[in-house]
Design an enzyme around this catalytic site. Sequence first.
Site, short mmCIF file in Angstrom:
data_model
loop_
_atom_site.label_atom_id
_atom_site.label_comp_id
_atom_site.label_asym_id
_atom_site.label_seq_id
_atom_site.Cartn_x
_atom_site.Cartn_y
_atom_site.Cartn_z
N HIS A 160 70.05 53.78 23.24
CA HIS A 160 71.47 53.80 22.87
C HIS A 160 72.30 54.56 23.91
O HIS A 160 71.86 55.59 24.41
CB HIS A 160 71.68 54.55 21.55
CG HIS A 160 71.35 53.75 20.33
ND1 HIS A 160 70.06 53.47 19.95
CD2 HIS A 160 72.15 53.21 19.38
CE1 HIS A 160 70.09 52.77 18.81
NE2 HIS A 160 71.34 52.60 18.45
N ASN B 275 64.70 58.63 27.54
CA ASN B 275 65.36 58.44 26.25
C ASN B 275 64.92 59.47 25.21
O ASN B 275 65.75 59.99 24.46
CB ASN B 275 65.04 57.02 25.76
CG ASN B 275 65.66 56.71 24.42
OD1 ASN B 275 66.76 57.13 24.12
ND2 ASN B 275 64.93 55.96 23.60
N ASP C 270 82.93 64.26 39.81
CA ASP C 270 83.19 63.68 41.14
C ASP C 270 81.97 62.90 41.65
O ASP C 270 82.11 61.81 42.21
CB ASP C 270 83.55 64.78 42.15
CG ASP C 270 85.01 65.23 42.01
OD1 ASP C 270 85.82 64.47 41.44
OD2 ASP C 270 85.32 66.35 42.47
N GLU D 294 81.69 59.72 39.74
CA GLU D 294 82.74 58.79 40.18
C GLU D 294 82.35 58.13 41.50
O GLU D 294 82.54 56.92 41.69
CB GLU D 294 84.08 59.52 40.31
CG GLU D 294 84.69 59.88 38.96
CD GLU D 294 86.10 60.47 39.07
OE1 GLU D 294 86.47 60.97 40.15
OE2 GLU D 294 86.83 60.44 38.05
N ASP E 35 86.98 55.78 37.61
CA ASP E 35 87.81 56.99 37.56
C ASP E 35 87.79 57.52 36.14
O ASP E 35 88.41 56.95 35.25
CB ASP E 35 89.25 56.67 38.00
CG ASP E 35 90.14 57.90 37.98
OD1 ASP E 35 89.62 59.03 37.79
OD2 ASP E 35 91.37 57.74 38.13
N PHE E 36 87.05 58.60 35.94
CA PHE E 36 86.99 59.21 34.62
C PHE E 36 88.18 60.14 34.41
O PHE E 36 88.74 60.67 35.38
CB PHE E 36 85.68 60.00 34.45
CG PHE E 36 84.47 59.14 34.64
CD1 PHE E 36 84.13 58.17 33.71
CD2 PHE E 36 83.68 59.26 35.77
CE1 PHE E 36 83.02 57.36 33.88
CE2 PHE E 36 82.57 58.46 35.95
CZ PHE E 36 82.24 57.50 35.01
N GLN F 224 92.43 67.32 36.71
CA GLN F 224 91.25 66.50 37.03
C GLN F 224 90.52 67.03 38.25
O GLN F 224 89.29 67.15 38.26
CB GLN F 224 91.69 65.06 37.35
CG GLN F 224 91.61 64.09 36.19
CD GLN F 224 91.92 62.66 36.66
OE1 GLN F 224 91.07 61.98 37.21
NE2 GLN F 224 93.14 62.22 36.42
N GLU G 213 86.73 68.12 37.52
CA GLU G 213 85.78 67.10 37.97
C GLU G 213 84.89 67.60 39.10
O GLU G 213 83.90 66.96 39.44
CB GLU G 213 86.53 65.82 38.40
CG GLU G 213 87.20 65.13 37.23
CD GLU G 213 87.83 63.79 37.59
OE1 GLU G 213 87.96 63.49 38.78
OE2 GLU G 213 88.18 63.05 36.64
MN MN Z 1 68.23 57.25 22.63
MN MN Z 2 88.92 61.11 37.53
#
Ligand code: MN
Ligand code: MN
Length: 294
Positions: free
Chosen positions: A142, A173, A265, A268, A274-275, A284, A288
């Site tokens: 997930h 996981n 960064d 990204e 671009d978060f 940011q 970042e």
């Molecule tokens: Mn999981």
């Molecule tokens: Mn960003």
Amino acid sequence: MVRWGSGWQSMGRLGAIAKRAIWGIAAGVIGLGLAGCGEFFADLAELTDWRVMASPHLMLGNPSEAATRQDMPQNYLLLKPQFALSYNRDRGTANWVSWQLNGDWLGDVDRQDDFRPDPDLPPDWPEVTAQTYRGSGYDRGHMAPSGDRTASRADNSATFVMSNILPQAPGNNRGPWNDLENYCRDLVRRGQELHIIAGPAGQKRRVGPAAVVAPQSVWKVIVVLEQPGLGADQISEATRVIAVNMPNDSVIETRPWRSFLTTVDEIEALTNFDFLSNVDGDVQAVIEARVDGV
Ligand code: MN
Ligand code: MN
């Protein structure tokens, strides 16, 4: 002496409104002619924007400017009540999944385990099913965790659509990836609200008849807000951000999640997304570039 326009001025605010309306109608008539058949798509884009703005799961932004358009099969936006994601038809997985996590999402509903194709994807695209990863050696991992959606059966079941799942090495996981998920829910139980984005990077190999990409690594960005209900404009240079990138390999099973800390960064640069794009640019730049806890 009566100057041109003084009639409008003497009419005050009502006049100004009437003037705007006349220009508006004129512009509208011209616009209708120009828009032609593109009008439908403009309306569709506007509708999508409204949904994006209203979704709590995209409060910090839409990292790849995904849109729900069949002509964007590598960046196809799915907005669900429980999370948002950008789907990549050619990878058979999401590019990223984004979700809000606060106390309202946590309850005591059991894991529904009803893995299934995502019914919200275009029906003519290759279908990734509950069986696609069988025999591959990878877990159905997930992104938005089952454990983050336990307030109702519908919410929990929603996490089992295959668009929210990646071929994830079992030791990743069930190891540090799982430990970090538990840590996030601990923060929420202490009253904090998280905004989480997770996804794949790179390609290790392809899996099953639908040729789903097993990534080289899985990454996650977590913005920690002190209380629920704050907006993107309340994020400051002091806001805690946790970023990790974990190799998609079972050898990492016993390593602590903190050993995979990195910066937004870096992720990204790895993904070209671009978060936190709804956060002030100067803020940011600071949050970042910072490694959590350093
Ligand atoms: Mn999981
Ligand atoms: Mn960003």
